[in-house]
Write a protein that holds these residues in place. Structure first.
Motif, PDB file in Angstrom:
ATOM      1  N   PHE A 125      60.663  71.638  16.055  1.00  0.00           N
ATOM      2  CA  PHE A 125      61.186  70.413  15.438  1.00  0.00           C
ATOM      3  C   PHE A 125      60.049  69.393  15.391  1.00  0.00           C
ATOM      4  CE2 PHE A 125      64.975  67.222  15.815  1.00  0.00           C
ATOM      5  CZ  PHE A 125      64.717  66.815  14.528  1.00  0.00           C
ATOM      6  N   SER A 127      59.137  66.992  13.284  1.00  0.00           N
ATOM      7  CA  SER A 127      59.328  65.569  12.961  1.00  0.00           C
ATOM      8  C   SER A 127      59.604  64.778  14.231  1.00  0.00           C
ATOM      9  CB  SER A 127      60.497  65.385  12.000  1.00  0.00           C
ATOM     10  OG  SER A 127      60.621  66.476  11.162  1.00  0.00           O
ATOM     11  N   TYR A 131      57.287  61.706  15.496  1.00  0.00           N
ATOM     12  CA  TYR A 131      57.839  60.353  15.648  1.00  0.00           C
ATOM     13  C   TYR A 131      57.695  59.871  17.090  1.00  0.00           C
ATOM     14  CZ  TYR A 131      59.862  60.672  10.996  1.00  0.00           C
ATOM     15  OH  TYR A 131      60.033  60.782   9.659  1.00  0.00           O
ATOM     16  N   ARG A 134      54.133  59.027  17.865  1.00  0.00           N
ATOM     17  CA  ARG A 134      53.726  57.781  17.212  1.00  0.00           C
ATOM     18  C   ARG A 134      54.186  56.599  18.052  1.00  0.00           C
ATOM     19  NH1 ARG A 134      57.189  56.490  12.196  1.00  0.00           N
ATOM     20  NH2 ARG A 134      58.608  55.982  13.885  1.00  0.00           N
ATOM     21  N   GLU A 144      46.756  50.179  28.234  1.00  0.00           N
ATOM     22  CA  GLU A 144      45.362  49.790  28.048  1.00  0.00           C
ATOM     23  C   GLU A 144      45.199  48.283  28.251  1.00  0.00           C
ATOM     24  OE1 GLU A 144      43.758  50.498  24.170  1.00  0.00           O
ATOM     25  OE2 GLU A 144      41.844  51.148  24.969  1.00  0.00           O
ATOM     26  N   GLU A 182      64.423  49.821  21.428  1.00  0.00           N
ATOM     27  CA  GLU A 182      65.048  50.157  20.147  1.00  0.00           C
ATOM     28  C   GLU A 182      64.737  51.608  19.771  1.00  0.00           C
ATOM     29  OE1 GLU A 182      63.249  49.723  16.647  1.00  0.00           O
ATOM     30  OE2 GLU A 182      65.078  50.778  16.025  1.00  0.00           O
ATOM     31  N   ARG A 183      63.459  51.996  19.912  1.00  0.00           N
ATOM     32  CA  ARG A 183      63.049  53.344  19.527  1.00  0.00           C
ATOM     33  C   ARG A 183      63.712  54.398  20.418  1.00  0.00           C
ATOM     34  NH1 ARG A 183      62.407  53.728  14.934  1.00  0.00           N
ATOM     35  NH2 ARG A 183      61.633  55.800  15.298  1.00  0.00           N
ATOM     36  N   THR A 186      67.174  55.044  19.529  1.00  0.00           N
ATOM     37  CA  THR A 186      67.253  55.879  18.327  1.00  0.00           C
ATOM     38  C   THR A 186      67.115  57.348  18.705  1.00  0.00           C
ATOM     39  OG1 THR A 186      66.029  54.118  17.254  1.00  0.00           O
ATOM     40  CG2 THR A 186      66.323  56.139  15.986  1.00  0.00           C
ATOM     41  N   THR A 189      70.259  58.762  20.333  1.00  0.00           N
ATOM     42  CA  THR A 189      71.277  59.094  19.324  1.00  0.00           C
ATOM     43  C   THR A 189      70.893  60.397  18.629  1.00  0.00           C
ATOM     44  OG1 THR A 189      70.902  56.784  18.779  1.00  0.00           O
ATOM     45  CG2 THR A 189      72.723  57.855  17.684  1.00  0.00           C
ATOM     46  N   LEU A 190      69.594  60.507  18.337  1.00  0.00           N
ATOM     47  CA  LEU A 190      69.106  61.693  17.652  1.00  0.00           C
ATOM     48  C   LEU A 190      69.368  62.956  18.479  1.00  0.00           C
ATOM     49  CD1 LEU A 190      65.820  61.188  15.774  1.00  0.00           C
ATOM     50  CD2 LEU A 190      66.684  63.449  16.207  1.00  0.00           C
ATOM     51  N   GLU A 193      73.069  63.745  18.387  1.00  0.00           N
ATOM     52  CA  GLU A 193      73.735  64.019  17.117  1.00  0.00           C
ATOM     53  C   GLU A 193      73.038  65.031  16.219  1.00  0.00           C
ATOM     54  OE1 GLU A 193      74.449  60.354  15.127  1.00  0.00           O
ATOM     55  OE2 GLU A 193      75.612  59.549  16.790  1.00  0.00           O
ATOM     56  N   GLU A 194      71.728  65.158  16.345  1.00  0.00           N
ATOM     57  CA  GLU A 194      70.983  66.017  15.434  1.00  0.00           C
ATOM     58  C   GLU A 194      71.298  67.493  15.689  1.00  0.00           C
ATOM     59  OE1 GLU A 194      69.042  65.132  12.861  1.00  0.00           O
ATOM     60  OE2 GLU A 194      68.726  67.259  12.483  1.00  0.00           O
ATOM     61  N   PRO A 195      71.908  68.172  14.712  1.00  0.00           N
ATOM     62  CA  PRO A 195      72.288  69.575  14.958  1.00  0.00           C
ATOM     63  C   PRO A 195      71.103  70.504  15.216  1.00  0.00           C
ATOM     64  CG  PRO A 195      72.914  68.865  12.728  1.00  0.00           C
ATOM     65  CD  PRO A 195      72.375  67.683  13.398  1.00  0.00           C
TER      66      PRO A 195
END
Lengths: 393, 115
Positions: A125, A127, A131, A134, A144, A182-183, A186, A189-190, A193-195
């Motif tokens: 996976f 992506s 993400y 990043r 730093e 916030e990230r 996310t 949740t991913l 929920e992400e199958p």
């Protein structure tokens, strides 16, 4: 099995990069697609750090222990400095404790996001991996800014910390925490929920709570089996007892559970850092300590990102330790991971191995053992070379 | 599908990587980079040499005459020398572009100005 009896096949995995990019060797006995038995062989990354520590002063050892592991570098120096401060009977000043704790939690966020990214990579996976990595840059930049280096922070010193958190850095930290919160939400949740993620990780690599206890699993691997054990809560060090936070645990017991535990722990770290910044006490961040450490022994437990880390020191009154011993969390998790792998599919090996967040450079520290006599000994590099020359004639 | 909003956001955003030699990252204050030595302040006590965990510092000469040799290839940039120095003669600057193709240039001998 059919009338054609096929003998069990042995597959060696490693020592080149079985999971994360570190050498370790696992020998798998397989029956068709199933793993029947696992044998772990550690020791490919033995660097003789404990012996090296005996010939270096405590100040030099600060940087040596930081390099036991690149990712838990702060956890190792925390355990080391707390040990030495215990022997010297001079605890870190309150401000230093908070600063050290902030760096420890930043390091936890960085390690957990790094690991979750690698888990995404192991299951294909990409992506998710990209993400997460990043967004990991946010925390790397913060580290730093706080310490002056991305990886080897060198923040702890004997008698406090080496750098203060200036108002400017504090502002940066608060801003960074908002982004990270916030990230991370996310990604949680991913993960829920992400199958793609759920189908690959649910029910894979199950470690039941009773097995986790029996095999002495540590850290997120243990907490992902529903057992709430965290050194930061059970045996608080630094200023963890002055902060309001909770031990994360999930009882799915599988790889998905380990991903969720790590993401939630990173979120808890965000809350800890915010509170620590609010409560940051005034005063000195460092006290002067003598170079010679009085004779004595000390053991320290620290919750590193991978789990419970144990440091032991015996001093002899000089500026060098007499003996130093490290028990890193991955060593505690190896029996558990061997158990998890048994009965699973071959295709699940990479993700299950990765799911304990193994760090073999931490783990590899061993003495020589003569299997016939049971005699144990440790050699320096020079002694070993001399022996090799003599033995070869 | 929880990933879709993320993917859509990424469609319209710029790459996060920098085109390095042309675009430069912001270097934080207090980055531990190249070592600078101040001969005016140094008294040649040798504490930096003793405390260096990487054995990257060396003194040639005695006391006030001593000159510092910095083996940059061994240096781990921990800044313990700067911290240990009682006279603040050593400083780690924000200069981080130290890579070279010539190994010998990494051993730097700082000279004392002739009196």
């Amino acid at each position: 099995m059919s009338e054609l009896e096929i003998p069990e096949i042995t597959i060696p995995v490693g020592p080149q990069h079985p999971a994360l990019h570190e050498p370790e060797n696992f020998t798998f006995k397989v029956d068709g697609e199933y793993v029947v038995d696992v044998e772990a062989r550690i020791g490919y990354n033995h660097r003789g750090i404990e012996k090296a520590a005996e010939s270096r002063s405590y100040i030099q050892n600060l940087y040596l222990f930081e390099r036991v592991c690149g990712i838990c570098s702060h956890a190792h120096t925390t355990a080391f400095t707390l040990n030495i401060e215990e022997l010297l009977d001079t605890p870190k000043p309150p401000r230093a404790q908070y600063i050290s704790m902030i760096v420890a939690e930043l390091e936890r966020i960085h390690s957990h996001t790094l690991w979750a990214g690698v888990a995404g990579h192991e299951i294909g996976f990409h992506s998710f991996f990209m993400y997460l990595w990043r967004d990991r840059e946010v925390v790397m930049d913060l580290l730093e800014a706080v310490s002056g280096n991305r990886v080897h922070y060198a923040v702890n010193t004997i008698g406090g910390v080496r750098r203060d958190i200036t108002p400017e850095v504090e502002k940066k930290l608060r801003k960074g925490m908002d982004i990270l919160e916030e990230r991370l939400k996310t990604y949680r949740t991913l993960a829920l929920e992400e199958p793609t993620l759920i189908k690959r990780c649910e029910g894979v690599g199950v470690l039941k709570p009773e097995d986790a206890r029996r095999l002495c699993a540590v850290g997120p691997t243990l907490r992902a089996s529903g057992i709430k054990h965290d050194v930061r809560a059970n045996d608080p060090y630094l200023a963890y007892d002055e902060i309001d936070w909770e031990v994360v645990s999930y009882d799915l017991c599988d790889v998905l559970s380990r991903i969720l535990v790590r993401i939630d722990e990173a979120l808890q770290s965000v809350y800890i850092i915010r509170q620590a910044l609010d409560k940051l006490p005034d005063g000195p961040y460092k006290v002067r300590v003598p170079r010679n450490v009085p004779e004595g022994e000390s053991v320290m437990r620290v919750e590193a990102q991978r789990g419970e880390l144990i440091h032991y020191v015996r001093s002899n009154g000089t500026d060098r330790p007499d003996r130093y011993k490290i028990r890193s969390p991955t060593l505690g998790n190896i029996p558990a991971v061997c158990h998890i792998l048994k009965g699973g599919y071959i295709a699940d090996i990479p993700i299950v191995l990765a799911s304990i967040d193994p760090c073999f450079s931490c783990t590899d520290r061993m003495a020589f053992v003569d299997v016939n006599t049971g005699k144990k000994w440790v050699w320096t590099g020079e002694q070993l070379r001399r022996y090799a020359r003599k033995w070869r004639g | 599908m929880a990933l879709e909003p993320e993917l859509l956001k990424s469609l319209s955003s710029k790459p996060v990587t920098l085109v390095y030699p042309f675009e430069r990252p912001e270097v934080p204050k207090g980055l531990r980079g190249e070592l600078k030595w101040d001969p005016e302040r140094c008294v040649g006590c040798g504490i930096c040499v003793r405390d260096c965990p990487a054995f990257a510092l060396e003194f040639v000469g005695e006391k006030e005459e001593a000159e510092l040799i910095w083996h940059a290839e061994r240096c781990i940039f921990c800044a313990q020398c700067a911290e240990s120095c009682p006279r603040d003669a050593i400083e780690l600057t924000q200069e981080f572009e130290l890579s070279t193709t010539n190994y010998s240039t990494l051993t730097i001998r700082f000279a004392r100005p002739k009196k």
